[in-house]
Design a protein around this motif. Structure first.
Motif, short mmCIF file in Angstrom:
data_model
loop_
_atom_site.label_atom_id
_atom_site.label_comp_id
_atom_site.label_asym_id
_atom_site.label_seq_id
_atom_site.Cartn_x
_atom_site.Cartn_y
_atom_site.Cartn_z
N UNK A 39 20.54 3.17 8.72
CA UNK A 39 19.32 3.79 8.21
C UNK A 39 18.48 2.75 7.47
N UNK A 40 19.12 1.94 6.64
CA UNK A 40 18.39 0.88 5.93
C UNK A 40 17.75 -0.09 6.91
N UNK A 41 18.46 -0.40 8.00
CA UNK A 41 17.91 -1.31 9.01
C UNK A 41 16.68 -0.70 9.67
N UNK A 42 16.75 0.56 10.03
CA UNK A 42 15.61 1.20 10.67
C UNK A 42 14.40 1.22 9.73
N UNK A 43 14.65 1.47 8.45
CA UNK A 43 13.56 1.47 7.47
C UNK A 43 12.96 0.07 7.37
N UNK A 44 13.80 -0.95 7.30
CA UNK A 44 13.31 -2.34 7.22
C UNK A 44 12.48 -2.68 8.46
N UNK A 51 3.69 -3.50 8.43
CA UNK A 51 3.03 -4.66 7.83
C UNK A 51 2.53 -5.65 8.89
N UNK A 52 2.75 -5.32 10.18
CA UNK A 52 2.31 -6.20 11.25
C UNK A 52 3.16 -7.44 11.40
N UNK A 53 4.42 -7.36 10.96
CA UNK A 53 5.33 -8.51 11.02
C UNK A 53 6.40 -8.27 12.07
N UNK A 54 6.76 -9.32 12.78
CA UNK A 54 7.86 -9.23 13.72
C UNK A 54 9.17 -9.41 12.97
N UNK A 55 10.22 -8.77 13.46
CA UNK A 55 11.51 -8.86 12.79
C UNK A 55 12.54 -9.41 13.77
N UNK A 56 13.06 -10.58 13.46
CA UNK A 56 14.17 -11.12 14.25
C UNK A 56 15.46 -10.57 13.67
N UNK A 100 11.94 -0.91 16.65
CA UNK A 100 12.41 0.47 16.58
C UNK A 100 11.87 1.23 17.79
N UNK A 101 12.73 1.99 18.42
CA UNK A 101 12.33 2.83 19.54
C UNK A 101 11.64 4.08 18.99
#
Length: 159
Positions: A39-44, A51-56, A100-101
């Motif tokens: 859940x924390x990962x999905x929120x992050x 914020x328009x940021x990509x997440x690796x 996130x899907x």
């Protein structure tokens, strides 16, 4: 022991809110066969997208305090469940981002939507000055908690 003034009353209320939100999030995780870290990962991931940021995966692991193996297991688990997808960068095929899907967003909205809606409704009763004070207070508390986690103090803009 500190004096029980209005400031401490607010601190205690904030603690109670954190506990209730944690329990709300834990119920969501349990009902959907997820670990609280999922859940924390999905929120992050959703915060990064907003914020328009990509997440690796590496950045996600850092945000969650996980090592490389733990992050890989987390992303694998979320991907198998259909909550996220890995997307290769078209310019650098070695770079992979995690997104996130929409099904995960819809699942979260079905559980958290009423709570978020009520919070927005409550905030509608405050004027701009009061909203700025609430925002400033919550930002300061979040930054203080982040400082404790990272050991780095975030710069604060002048009031």
């Amino acid at each position: 022991m500190q004096e029980q003034g209005p400031e401490m009353e607010i601190v205690h209320l904030l603690r109670a809110v954190v506990v209730e939100l944690g329990a709300h999030s834990a119920r969501f995780a349990q009902r959907n066969g997820m670990h609280p870290t999922d859940v924390r990962a999905l929120i992050a991931l959703m915060d990064a997208e907003r914020a328009g940021e990509e997440m690796t995966a590496g950045r996600l692991g850092t945000a969650l305090g996980l090592n490389s193996a733990g992050t890989t297991a987390l992303v694998d688990r979320l991907e198998r469940a259909g909550h996220v997808r890995r997307v290769r960068d078209e310019r650098d095929r070695r770079r992979v981002t995690v997104e996130v899907d929409e099904r995960a967003v819809a699942l979260g909205r079905s559980h958290f939507g009423p709570l978020i809606g009520r919070a927005v409704e409550l905030l509608g009763g405050y004027d701009e000055r009061e909203l700025a004070a609430i925002r400033d207070f919550l930002t300061g508390v979040r930054e203080t908690a982040e400082e404790d986690r990272t050991g780095h103090r975030a710069p604060r803009p002048a009031p």
